[in-house]
Write an enzyme that holds these catalytic residues in place. Sequence first.
Site, short mmCIF file in Angstrom:
data_model
loop_
_atom_site.label_atom_id
_atom_site.label_comp_id
_atom_site.label_asym_id
_atom_site.label_seq_id
_atom_site.Cartn_x
_atom_site.Cartn_y
_atom_site.Cartn_z
N CYS A 148 1.00 -1.30 -0.40
CA CYS A 148 -0.20 0.09 0.05
C CYS A 148 0.80 1.22 -0.19
CB CYS A 148 -1.35 0.15 1.46
SG CYS A 148 -0.79 -0.38 2.65
N HIS A 165 -2.79 6.44 4.23
CA HIS A 165 -1.22 6.91 4.62
C HIS A 165 -0.87 8.24 3.98
CE1 HIS A 165 -1.32 2.34 5.50
NE2 HIS A 165 -1.12 2.18 4.79
#
Length: 349
Positions: A130, A242
Amino acid sequence: MALRVAVVGATGNVGQEMLNILQERLFPADEVIAIASRRSIGRTVSYGDKELKCHDIENFDFSTVDLCLMSAGGSVAKEWAPKIALQDCIVIDNSSAFRMDPAVPLVVPEVNADAVMGYEEKYIIANPNCSTAQLVVALKPIHDKVGIERVVVSTYQSVSGAGKSAMDELWNQTKGIFVNQEAEPREFTKQIAFNVIPHIDVFTDDGFTKEEWKMAVETKKILDPDIQLVATCARVPTFVGHAEAVHLELAGPLSAADATELLRESPGIMVVDKREDQGYITPVECVGEWATFISRIREDKTVENGLAFWCVSDNLRKGAALNAVQIAEELLNRGVLKPEKSPAAVADE
């Protein structure tokens, strides 16, 4: 033949997001099937306004489907992805199991879309980590323009990257601290509520973690094997999204203004960069969005041809589910997957 798509790991965070994105982007599947482990038999998951009953992976006939989106962890992928692929079903796997397999393409469509055709060797395509996915989307246009020699990146990764139980731990610890309960770590090595943990995945012999290693080797495979990258990956007490602080050493000059204009015009990127209060994107604002957001673009005068920026993305989307669906869309665009036209659509042509 009708286009049938299976989602393995449909009850997990990423599996559910895959179902959401298939529906949101109107992916032309004639049928979508939810697959999970035996313990999930009888559960249902949402797909648009429908409820899909979960099928048991051990008893499902994958020869009846064309495409499998898999988000069930590395051990499940290692066991099942090759079995599924042998039934002429293309697997797009979200785990780390096949990312560094030289016979398996590792794909971020905005960066290396042509690599999808490498599926033919094993009928498996890998989704990157990710944190890597959003990074390479940001690096690609800059690397194409002037070349990137070195990347220094610090990540601030949400707990959803570690699964639903990790999200529950943050929630329970946060509530508990307000009533003087001890914050006992279970999913993480230390308390995550009101804290930052500089440790994701296991440590390797050189002192880096496997998460940091993944970012380096995956960036090389996706973008350019000559790029040097060093990462520090930290877990932070946010639920989704994130963030990354990125510092680049470029092969040639690129001003902050030119970099901003370049990134604004690049696929998959949204630039929000005003040098004022709230003139940047944080993880809270990126949740549920498709884009990789870039803010705080500036020249780094401490190195020759230096550039720095802030990069934020929804890790459950671009970092996992969205990227997998985009890979499937690329297979559609190249004629590998062919949805069945309805009689009405044929008559209209």
